[in-house]
Motif scaffolding. Structure first.
Motif, PDB file in Angstrom:
ATOM      1  N   ALA A   1       6.750  -7.105   5.910  1.00 17.92           N
ATOM      2  CA  ALA A   1       5.819  -7.182   7.171  1.00 17.92           C
ATOM      3  C   ALA A   1       6.615  -9.092   7.432  1.00 17.92           C
ATOM      4  CB  ALA A   1       4.331  -7.594   6.578  1.00 17.92           C
ATOM      5  N   GLY A   2       6.943  -9.736   6.384  1.00 16.66           N
ATOM      6  CA  GLY A   2       7.149 -11.115   6.391  1.00 16.66           C
ATOM      7  C   GLY A   2       8.728 -11.215   7.754  1.00 16.66           C
ATOM      8  N   TYR A   3       9.630 -10.433   7.706  1.00 18.62           N
ATOM      9  CA  TYR A   3      10.531 -10.054   7.905  1.00 18.62           C
ATOM     10  C   TYR A   3      11.027  -9.938   8.785  1.00 18.62           C
ATOM     11  CZ  TYR A   3      15.749 -11.085   8.319  1.00 18.62           C
ATOM     12  OH  TYR A   3      17.495 -10.952   9.054  1.00 18.62           O
TER      13      TYR A   3
ATOM     14  N   GLY B   1       6.035  -8.292  14.387  1.00 17.07           N
ATOM     15  CA  GLY B   1       5.226  -7.788  15.671  1.00 17.07           C
ATOM     16  C   GLY B   1       4.678  -6.335  14.212  1.00 17.07           C
ATOM     17  N   LEU B   2       5.668  -4.775  15.361  1.00 14.49           N
ATOM     18  CA  LEU B   2       4.651  -4.021  15.157  1.00 14.49           C
ATOM     19  C   LEU B   2       4.787  -3.499  13.447  1.00 14.49           C
ATOM     20  CD1 LEU B   2       3.543  -1.801  16.392  1.00 14.49           C
ATOM     21  CD2 LEU B   2       5.709  -0.394  16.046  1.00 14.49           C
ATOM     22  N   VAL B   3       5.963  -3.432  12.656  1.00 12.54           N
ATOM     23  CA  VAL B   3       5.735  -3.846  11.592  1.00 12.54           C
ATOM     24  C   VAL B   3       5.274  -4.367  11.218  1.00 12.54           C
ATOM     25  CG1 VAL B   3       7.094  -4.196   9.369  1.00 12.54           C
ATOM     26  CG2 VAL B   3       8.316  -3.048  11.548  1.00 12.54           C
ATOM     27  N   ASP B   4       4.852  -5.857  10.560  1.00  8.47           N
ATOM     28  CA  ASP B   4       3.765  -6.934  10.896  1.00  8.47           C
ATOM     29  C   ASP B   4       2.803  -6.454  11.124  1.00  8.47           C
ATOM     30  OD1 ASP B   4       2.731  -9.140   9.297  1.00  8.47           O
ATOM     31  OD2 ASP B   4       3.226 -10.574  10.660  1.00  8.47           O
TER      32      ASP B   4
ATOM     33  N   ARG C   1      -3.144  -4.403   8.610  1.00  8.28           N
ATOM     34  CA  ARG C   1      -3.852  -3.570   9.265  1.00  8.28           C
ATOM     35  C   ARG C   1      -3.838  -3.330   8.262  1.00  8.28           C
ATOM     36  NH1 ARG C   1      -2.672  -7.144  12.322  1.00  8.28           N
ATOM     37  NH2 ARG C   1      -3.894  -7.991  10.633  1.00  8.28           N
ATOM     38  N   VAL C   2      -3.145  -2.041   7.232  1.00  9.58           N
ATOM     39  CA  VAL C   2      -3.379  -1.205   6.421  1.00  9.58           C
ATOM     40  C   VAL C   2      -4.018  -2.189   5.340  1.00  9.58           C
ATOM     41  CG1 VAL C   2      -3.131   0.452   4.949  1.00  9.58           C
ATOM     42  CG2 VAL C   2      -2.415   0.648   7.245  1.00  9.58           C
TER      43      VAL C   2
ATOM     44  N   LEU D   1      -2.833   1.662  -7.817  1.00  9.21           N
ATOM     45  CA  LEU D   1      -1.647   0.518  -6.999  1.00  9.21           C
ATOM     46  C   LEU D   1      -2.318   1.032  -5.446  1.00  9.21           C
ATOM     47  CD1 LEU D   1       1.645   3.001  -8.564  1.00  9.21           C
ATOM     48  CD2 LEU D   1       0.754  -0.078  -7.850  1.00  9.21           C
ATOM     49  N   VAL D   2      -2.788   2.063  -5.364  1.00 16.68           N
ATOM     50  CA  VAL D   2      -3.303   2.207  -3.796  1.00 16.68           C
ATOM     51  C   VAL D   2      -4.461   1.429  -3.045  1.00 16.68           C
ATOM     52  CG1 VAL D   2      -4.547   3.304  -2.314  1.00 16.68           C
ATOM     53  CG2 VAL D   2      -3.002   4.469  -3.384  1.00 16.68           C
ATOM     54  N   THR D   3      -5.212   0.930  -4.281  1.00 26.52           N
ATOM     55  CA  THR D   3      -6.281  -0.109  -4.053  1.00 26.52           C
ATOM     56  C   THR D   3      -5.827  -1.608  -4.220  1.00 26.52           C
ATOM     57  OG1 THR D   3      -7.144   0.083  -6.316  1.00 26.52           O
ATOM     58  CG2 THR D   3      -8.101   1.465  -4.175  1.00 26.52           C
ATOM     59  N   THR D   4      -4.905  -1.992  -4.835  1.00 30.45           N
ATOM     60  CA  THR D   4      -5.017  -3.180  -5.431  1.00 30.45           C
ATOM     61  C   THR D   4      -3.415  -3.481  -4.684  1.00 30.45           C
ATOM     62  OG1 THR D   4      -3.384  -2.766  -7.199  1.00 30.45           O
ATOM     63  CG2 THR D   4      -5.068  -3.336  -7.887  1.00 30.45           C
ATOM     64  N   TRP D   5      -2.715  -3.259  -4.169  1.00 32.55           N
ATOM     65  CA  TRP D   5      -1.048  -3.846  -3.190  1.00 32.55           C
ATOM     66  C   TRP D   5      -1.426  -4.770  -2.237  1.00 32.55           C
ATOM     67  CZ3 TRP D   5       0.023  -3.327   1.699  1.00 32.55           C
ATOM     68  CH2 TRP D   5      -0.559  -1.860   2.137  1.00 32.55           C
TER      69      TRP D   5
END
Length: 297
Positions: free
Chosen positions: A120-122, A125-128, A133-134, A167-171
């Protein structure tokens, strides 16, 4: 061609300097008495979880109902639980699920948050946008309540199920930290130089961006492992964590709540949880302080 060789040479020098820095960091940490003591305690808990038979030869499921809730006696320093089982053996064997859930969830969260935050940082745009948003959707969920609701809908809750849901709720929190750290690294001179001569993005991320952006996430993860130990105990205490016949510190809390006239049922698992949680937090504080550039000047 000469520019490419210079960039690769700079990469090698950067890696050598970082290795030296890591050694200096380790020496600085080992000079702190509180770090040494907590590290020894954590390693002791790891050994306890991996090989509990080193600490007790008593079968934790061998019970004598006639000794139900009895206090300590020779050979049974923690007394007995409500079924007359040796409580010392139960506390020792209860370390395994608590340690496994916290360590696996902590390391897994570090990897997931680190990878997604790196991308997301590198790649703005779309990837970030997709990753952010997720993360926003998961951030909007009330953490503990979401865990309780999800786990309550799972009929057979194993250690791996609990780890996966945690993991799903804390990442997202770790991803945000890694993402902001990557933003501060991606436009530094050595990254721009490598990008300008055509070094593949994967190599740039692996050799330059991730090693120089991971420090805040590493410190947060180490601090968070202590909280995960308490979280596993809370979930099991509330009846949505590990299920019988699994032995854990959280399940011992649940039983102790109904037998207040036997305080030893509460004191010993509480002491072990508190010791391990505080040890991880002190280790995390030490790492965070050592990685603080202001303290290294």
């Amino acid at each position: 061609m000469s520019e490419t060789q210079q960039v690769f040479g700079a990469e090698t020098q950067d890696l050598e300097g970082r290795t030296l820095s890591n050694r200096e960091l380790l020496r600085a940490l080992l000079r702190k008495p509180q770090f040494d003591i907590c590290l020894v305690l954590v390693l002791l808990f790891f050994v306890m979880a991996a090989v509990p038979s080193l600490f007790t030869s008593v079968d934790p499921r061998f019970c004598e109902l006639g000794k139900s809730t009895h206090s300590r006696e020779p050979g049974h320093p923690f007394g007995f639980d409500i079924q007359g089982c040796d409580y010392f053996a139960n506390v020792i064997y209860g370390a395994r699920p608590s340690v496994m859930v916290s360590i696996v969830a902590g390391l897994g969260g570090f990897l997931v948050a680190g990878l997604l935050g790196l991308l997301a940082g590198y790649f703005p745009g779309l990837v970030d946008n997709v990753i952010s948003r997720v993360a926003d959707v998961l951030f909007s969920l009330p953490g503990l309540i979401a865990l309780i609701v999800v786990l309550n809908s799972v009929p057979n809750r194993s250690i791996w199920i609990i780890v996966a849901i945690i993991l799903v709720t804390t990442w997202p929190q770790g991803m945000r930290i890694m993402r902001s750290s990557v933003f501060s690294v991606r436009n530094r001179e050595y990254v721009l130089a490598a990008r300008s001569v055509g070094v593949p993005p994967l190599r740039i991320l692996r050799k330059h961006v991730f090693p120089n952006a991971m420090a805040p996430l590493l410190a947060m993860t180490t601090l968070g492992i202590g909280g995960l130990i308490g979280l596993e105990a809370v979930l099991t205490f509330l009846g949505v964590g590990l299920q019988p016949p699994s032995i854990s510190w959280g399940s011992q809390f649940g039983v102790a709540a109904s037998y207040r006239e036997s305080p030893h049922l509460f004191i010993w698992p509480a002491l072990f949880i508190s010791t391990m949680t505080i040890s991880f937090m002190i280790i995390g504080d030490s790492i965070r302080d050592a990685l603080d550039p202001k303290l290294l000047r």
